[in-house]
Scaffold this motif. Structure first.
Motif, PDB file in Angstrom:
ATOM      1  N   THR A 122       0.901  -0.938  -0.064  1.00  5.01           N
ATOM      2  CA  THR A 122       0.004  -0.243  -0.166  1.00  5.01           C
ATOM      3  C   THR A 122       1.148   1.246  -0.270  1.00  5.01           C
ATOM      4  O   THR A 122       1.916   0.960   0.421  1.00  5.01           O
ATOM      5  CB  THR A 122      -1.304  -0.273   1.226  1.00  5.01           C
ATOM      6  OG1 THR A 122      -1.492   1.485   1.172  1.00  5.01           O
ATOM      7  CG2 THR A 122       0.049   0.116   2.480  1.00  5.01           C
TER       8      THR A 122
ATOM      9  N   GLU B 202      -4.413   4.886  -0.897  1.00  5.25           N
ATOM     10  CA  GLU B 202      -4.003   4.516  -2.827  1.00  5.25           C
ATOM     11  C   GLU B 202      -3.553   5.759  -3.227  1.00  5.25           C
ATOM     12  O   GLU B 202      -4.547   6.558  -3.092  1.00  5.25           O
ATOM     13  CB  GLU B 202      -4.238   3.427  -2.972  1.00  5.25           C
ATOM     14  CG  GLU B 202      -3.835   2.603  -4.264  1.00  5.25           C
ATOM     15  CD  GLU B 202      -2.594   1.927  -4.109  1.00  5.25           C
ATOM     16  OE1 GLU B 202      -2.283   1.788  -4.896  1.00  5.25           O
ATOM     17  OE2 GLU B 202      -2.667   1.762  -2.944  1.00  5.25           O
TER      18      GLU B 202
ATOM     19  N   ALA C 118      -7.469  -0.241  -3.282  1.00  3.12           N
ATOM     20  CA  ALA C 118      -7.388  -0.145  -1.915  1.00  3.12           C
ATOM     21  C   ALA C 118      -7.819  -0.559  -0.264  1.00  3.12           C
ATOM     22  O   ALA C 118      -7.707  -1.261   0.793  1.00  3.12           O
ATOM     23  CB  ALA C 118      -6.774   1.629  -0.780  1.00  3.12           C
TER      24      ALA C 118
ATOM     25  N   TYR D 221      -6.595  -3.990  -0.455  1.00  4.85           N
ATOM     26  CA  TYR D 221      -6.210  -4.501   0.677  1.00  4.85           C
ATOM     27  C   TYR D 221      -6.628  -3.979   2.273  1.00  4.85           C
ATOM     28  O   TYR D 221      -5.970  -4.550   3.777  1.00  4.85           O
ATOM     29  CB  TYR D 221      -4.633  -3.168   0.887  1.00  4.85           C
ATOM     30  CG  TYR D 221      -4.139  -3.076  -0.670  1.00  4.85           C
ATOM     31  CD1 TYR D 221      -4.052  -3.916  -1.189  1.00  4.85           C
ATOM     32  CD2 TYR D 221      -3.417  -2.029  -1.511  1.00  4.85           C
ATOM     33  CE1 TYR D 221      -3.264  -4.397  -2.021  1.00  4.85           C
ATOM     34  CE2 TYR D 221      -2.537  -2.093  -1.927  1.00  4.85           C
ATOM     35  CZ  TYR D 221      -2.656  -3.092  -2.894  1.00  4.85           C
ATOM     36  OH  TYR D 221      -2.298  -2.715  -3.933  1.00  4.85           O
TER      37      TYR D 221
END
Length: 163
Positions: A61, A78, A93, A96
């Motif tokens: 990230t 991000e 993002a 993640y």
């Protein structure tokens, strides 16, 4: 959102350096204690083809933001270059954030931020913010504590770096 003049030629790294990092620091995110750039959280999956073994691309990230003690990750950010829309990195993002169990998700192209709240503690799940509107560590910490239902005593335990 309005585009920065001549910023379409800036790389993602330029966008991070010139716009995103200064916005995070202006909101109170300490670059040493609370902010990690290019945080790699997987080594990349192993790919086997016959007798050949290779490792796929690692996941990382652009920014990982932590609570004051540096132990609790609160947000992932991000970055994209300015040829992309402000929310172009939001899905990436979010993936993640799910993997890392992080409640707050941001994407930016340097014009502002797209924000996704996975906790339901903000009035809207998704919204756009200007560069100057990035939330402070105290606000995200308070929203995190509200989401987790932490009492003041429990909050102080989490904020200590020795738990």
């Amino acid at each position: 959102m309005a585009r920065h003049p001549h910023s379409s030629s800036l790389t993602e790294a330029d966008i991070r350096t010139k716009f995103i990092t200064p916005a995070l620091e202006a909101a109170g995110w300490d670059k040493v204690k609370c902010l990690r750039e290019e945080y790699q959280f997987t080594a990349g999956r192993i790919i086997v083809r016959g007798k050949l073994v290779a490792r796929g691309k690692a996941k990382r990230t652009d920014y990982l933001l932590y609570a004051e003690g540096g132990k609790v990750p609160l947000a992932v950010v991000e970055a994209k270059d300015n040829r992309h829309e402000v929310d172009a990195g939001l899905q990436q993002a979010l993936g993640y954030a799910v993997t890392l169990d992080i409640p707050f998700v941001f994407s930016s192209n340097g014009d502002g931020f797209a924000f996704h709240d996975r906790t339901g503690t903000f009035p809207q799940v998704e919204t756009h913010l200007s560069l100057a509107e990035f939330p402070s560590p105290a606000l995200l910490q308070a929203k995190y504590n509200e989401w987790k239902g932490l009492s003041p005593a429990e909050e102080s335990i989490i904020e200590t770096p020795y738990h």
